[in-house]
Design a protein around this motif. Structure first.
Motif, short mmCIF file in Angstrom:
data_model
loop_
_atom_site.label_atom_id
_atom_site.label_comp_id
_atom_site.label_asym_id
_atom_site.label_seq_id
_atom_site.Cartn_x
_atom_site.Cartn_y
_atom_site.Cartn_z
N LEU A 239 -49.04 -14.72 26.68
CA LEU A 239 -50.35 -14.18 26.30
C LEU A 239 -51.45 -14.76 27.17
CD1 LEU A 239 -50.02 -14.17 22.40
CD2 LEU A 239 -49.91 -12.20 23.94
N GLY A 240 -51.35 -16.07 27.46
CA GLY A 240 -52.33 -16.69 28.36
C GLY A 240 -52.27 -16.09 29.75
N PHE A 241 -51.05 -15.81 30.22
CA PHE A 241 -50.88 -15.17 31.52
C PHE A 241 -51.51 -13.78 31.51
CE2 PHE A 241 -47.44 -13.87 34.85
CZ PHE A 241 -48.39 -13.95 35.85
N GLY A 242 -51.34 -13.07 30.40
CA GLY A 242 -51.94 -11.75 30.28
C GLY A 242 -53.46 -11.80 30.37
N CYS A 243 -54.06 -12.83 29.76
CA CYS A 243 -55.52 -13.00 29.85
C CYS A 243 -55.94 -13.23 31.29
CB CYS A 243 -55.96 -14.18 28.98
SG CYS A 243 -55.80 -13.90 27.20
N MET A 244 -55.18 -14.05 32.00
CA MET A 244 -55.51 -14.32 33.41
C MET A 244 -55.38 -13.05 34.25
SD MET A 244 -53.79 -14.78 36.49
CE MET A 244 -54.37 -15.39 38.06
N VAL A 245 -54.31 -12.29 34.06
CA VAL A 245 -54.12 -11.05 34.83
C VAL A 245 -55.21 -10.04 34.50
CG1 VAL A 245 -52.58 -9.08 35.18
CG2 VAL A 245 -51.63 -11.38 35.06
N PHE A 246 -55.61 -9.98 33.24
CA PHE A 246 -56.69 -9.08 32.83
C PHE A 246 -57.95 -9.37 33.65
CE2 PHE A 246 -60.30 -7.88 30.24
CZ PHE A 246 -59.94 -6.64 29.72
N VAL A 247 -58.29 -10.65 33.76
CA VAL A 247 -59.48 -11.04 34.53
C VAL A 247 -59.27 -10.75 36.01
CG1 VAL A 247 -60.90 -13.00 35.26
CG2 VAL A 247 -60.18 -12.79 32.87
N ASN A 248 -58.11 -11.10 36.53
CA ASN A 248 -57.87 -10.96 37.96
C ASN A 248 -57.89 -9.50 38.41
OD1 ASN A 248 -57.19 -12.35 40.47
ND2 ASN A 248 -55.22 -11.31 40.33
N VAL A 249 -57.25 -8.62 37.63
CA VAL A 249 -57.23 -7.20 37.99
C VAL A 249 -58.62 -6.60 37.90
CG1 VAL A 249 -56.33 -4.94 37.36
CG2 VAL A 249 -54.82 -6.92 37.33
N GLY A 250 -59.35 -6.97 36.86
CA GLY A 250 -60.72 -6.47 36.72
C GLY A 250 -61.61 -6.94 37.85
N ALA A 403 -62.07 -13.72 28.23
CA ALA A 403 -60.61 -13.65 28.32
C ALA A 403 -60.04 -14.96 28.86
CB ALA A 403 -60.21 -12.48 29.23
N TYR A 404 -60.73 -15.60 29.80
CA TYR A 404 -60.28 -16.90 30.30
C TYR A 404 -60.31 -17.95 29.20
CZ TYR A 404 -59.21 -17.24 35.30
OH TYR A 404 -58.57 -17.22 36.53
N ILE A 405 -61.36 -17.95 28.41
CA ILE A 405 -61.45 -18.92 27.31
C ILE A 405 -60.33 -18.70 26.32
CG2 ILE A 405 -62.86 -19.64 25.34
CD1 ILE A 405 -65.34 -19.04 27.04
N LEU A 406 -60.07 -17.45 25.96
CA LEU A 406 -58.99 -17.15 25.02
C LEU A 406 -57.65 -17.62 25.58
CD1 LEU A 406 -57.84 -15.81 22.49
CD2 LEU A 406 -57.84 -13.63 23.74
N GLY A 407 -57.39 -17.31 26.84
CA GLY A 407 -56.13 -17.74 27.45
C GLY A 407 -55.99 -19.24 27.48
N GLY A 408 -57.07 -19.96 27.80
CA GLY A 408 -57.01 -21.41 27.82
C GLY A 408 -56.70 -22.00 26.46
N LEU A 409 -57.29 -21.43 25.41
CA LEU A 409 -57.04 -21.91 24.05
C LEU A 409 -55.61 -21.64 23.61
CD1 LEU A 409 -60.40 -20.89 22.31
CD2 LEU A 409 -59.68 -23.18 23.04
N LEU A 410 -55.07 -20.49 23.99
CA LEU A 410 -53.68 -20.15 23.64
C LEU A 410 -52.71 -21.15 24.26
CD1 LEU A 410 -53.79 -16.26 24.04
CD2 LEU A 410 -53.52 -17.53 21.90
N ILE A 411 -52.91 -21.48 25.53
CA ILE A 411 -52.02 -22.41 26.20
C ILE A 411 -52.20 -23.83 25.66
CG2 ILE A 411 -51.41 -23.43 28.43
CD1 ILE A 411 -52.23 -20.77 29.71
N ALA A 412 -53.44 -24.21 25.35
CA ALA A 412 -53.68 -25.52 24.74
C ALA A 412 -52.96 -25.63 23.40
CB ALA A 412 -55.18 -25.74 24.56
N GLY A 413 -52.97 -24.54 22.63
CA GLY A 413 -52.26 -24.54 21.35
C GLY A 413 -50.76 -24.69 21.54
#
Length: 425
Positions: A239-250, A403-413
């Motif tokens: 899910l964190g990877f998905g957040c990163m890809v979302f930002v990168n593609v956009g 989206a980056y913040i969400l991804g960071g929190l998911l991986i931290a969890g």
């Protein structure tokens, strides 16, 4: 149901490691870096020479968009299959064949004259061939460099940045001076030559097949998927990877247009500036992030996830400042900072996953991770396009920081609550 044998296997000693040739490991890394460079570069050629193709063949914007979408759809559909195959057959053979296949498709794209030819060669053949690269390449590197895995994988990752930036410059120059067809001939021909070098220099490996061959393939695939899904760390990393890809593609889709609209840059200048400063930062970030992660992972393996989480959380403010800066200099500085921490994240994408996934299913797990991330990230350009007429592109790009913040929190969890249990299971 009892666990398959490969769940408790120790780290395998690949036959590639014992090839006996001095400097072999670095030769493997160099050849895979060049292959990954072409993997990324071949994706960018079409976008760079697109205006020339439109002018020469009279294709509409909708048709050109369909060609580009065909590659993404094909890649997303095939990459999970590629992951499962990578755990069951010689990874050296898979890599050599897929490199040869997509390079031939790239070369023959230069002969295309109709929409259907572009869809078949550029979209389906090139995208299909490229889908089989990453799962097997990362698994092969991970097995051959166990002590400095993050550093080696991060070096391999730098091929993405060089491939994206340099292919734009090279393909643009070749297309402008010699015709768009020759851009495809050049990159495709180089890939074909590299494939033959790869087969001649890299010995065939002995894949860790575990119980493969004793059970039906579909049953094996289903069992592997269940194992992966049952690990919360893998789910949160995905899910964190998905957040990163979302930002990168956009970002990749809309940043050139943003610079044209806000600062009045030419399309050439905007295309270069939107890519160069960010990927320069990412190049430096991926190397420093890998060194930091490898150092601390010696005593605490969860450090790889911590570095990834920090990369997303610290990168989020720079994403916001990219769209809010009033000058070109500040915008480029923000792009550079965004790149630094994107590199921190990139340096441990594969290494973090491998900490909690058994050797026998690593290629499969990474294939599933890629597919999910692409499905999540593919919607970013469309959503930003929908928001553009109402909120504006400035607000849309700024919102990507969330989206980056969400991804960071998911991986931290994942690092805090699930890593130790999933690593031991």
């Amino acid at each position: 149901m009892s666990k398959p044998n490969f769940i408790t296997e120790p780290e395998p000693a690949s036959s590639l490691v014992t090839s006996g040739r001095a400097g072999f490991r670095w030769e493997l890394l160099v050849l895979l870096w060049l292959a990954f460079f072409l993997n990324q570069a071949d994706r960018q050629i079409f976008s760079v020479v697109l205006p020339l193709i439109r002018q020469d063949l009279g294709l509409t914007d909708a048709e050109l968009g369909l060609i580009a979408s065909a590659l993404v759809w094909t890649y997303g559909l095939l990459v999970p299959i590629a992951g499962f195959i990578g755990d069951r057959f010689s990874r050296r053979n898979i890599l050599g064949v897929c490199l040869l296949f997509w390079s031939m498709a790239t070369l023959f794209t230069g002969f295309c004259t109709t929409l259907m030819q572009f869809i078949l060669l550029r979209g389906m053949a090139t995208g299909g061939g490229e889908a089989f690269y990453a799962p097997s390449a990362n698994a092969l590197l991970g097995e051959n460099y166990p002590k400095n895995r993050s550093f080696v994988l991060s070096i391999h990752q730098t091929a993405v940045y060089f491939g994206i930036v340099l292919s734009g410059l090279i393909a643009g120059y070749v297309g402008e001076h010699y015709g768009w067809q020759r851009a495809f001939y050049l990159f495709g021909g180089f890939g074909i030559v590299l494939a033959f070098i790869f087969f001649s220099r890299i010995p065939k490996d002995d894949p860790n097949v575990g119980v493969v061959g004793q059970r039906p393939v579909l049953a094996e695939i289903a069992e592997t998927a269940r194992i992966v899904v049952r690990k919360p760390t893998v789910v949160l990393l995905t899910l964190g990877f998905g957040c990163m890809v979302f930002v990168n593609v956009g970002y990749l889709t809309w940043m050139p247009s943003f610079l044209v609209d806000k600062f009045g840059l030419s399309l050439t200048d905007a295309g270069f500036s939107s890519l160069f400063y960010h990927h320069l930062g990412a190049f430096l970030g991926v190397l420093s992030g890998a060194r930091i992660a490898d150092y601390y992972a010696r005593t605490n393996p969860r450090s790889r996830l911590v570095v990834q989480s920090l990369g997303l959380l610290l990168g989020a403010p720079f994403i916001y400042f990219i769209s809010q800066s009033d000058t070109e200099v500040m915008t480029y500085a923000a792009l550079f900072g965004f790149g630094i921490f994107r590199g921190w994240y990139d340096s441990n994408i594969v290494a973090s996953l491998y900490e909690v996934v058994a050797p026998g299913i690593r290629s499969s797990a990474y294939g599933l991770m890629l597919a999910c991330a692409f499905l999540i990230g593919a919607s970013a350009p469309y959503l930003l396009g929908v928001l553009k007429p109402t909120l504006g592109l400035t607000a849309g790009l700024a919102s990507l920081s969330g989206a980056y913040i969400l991804g960071g929190l998911l991986i931290a969890g994942a690092a805090k609550w699930f890593f130790e249990k999933d690593r031991e299971s």
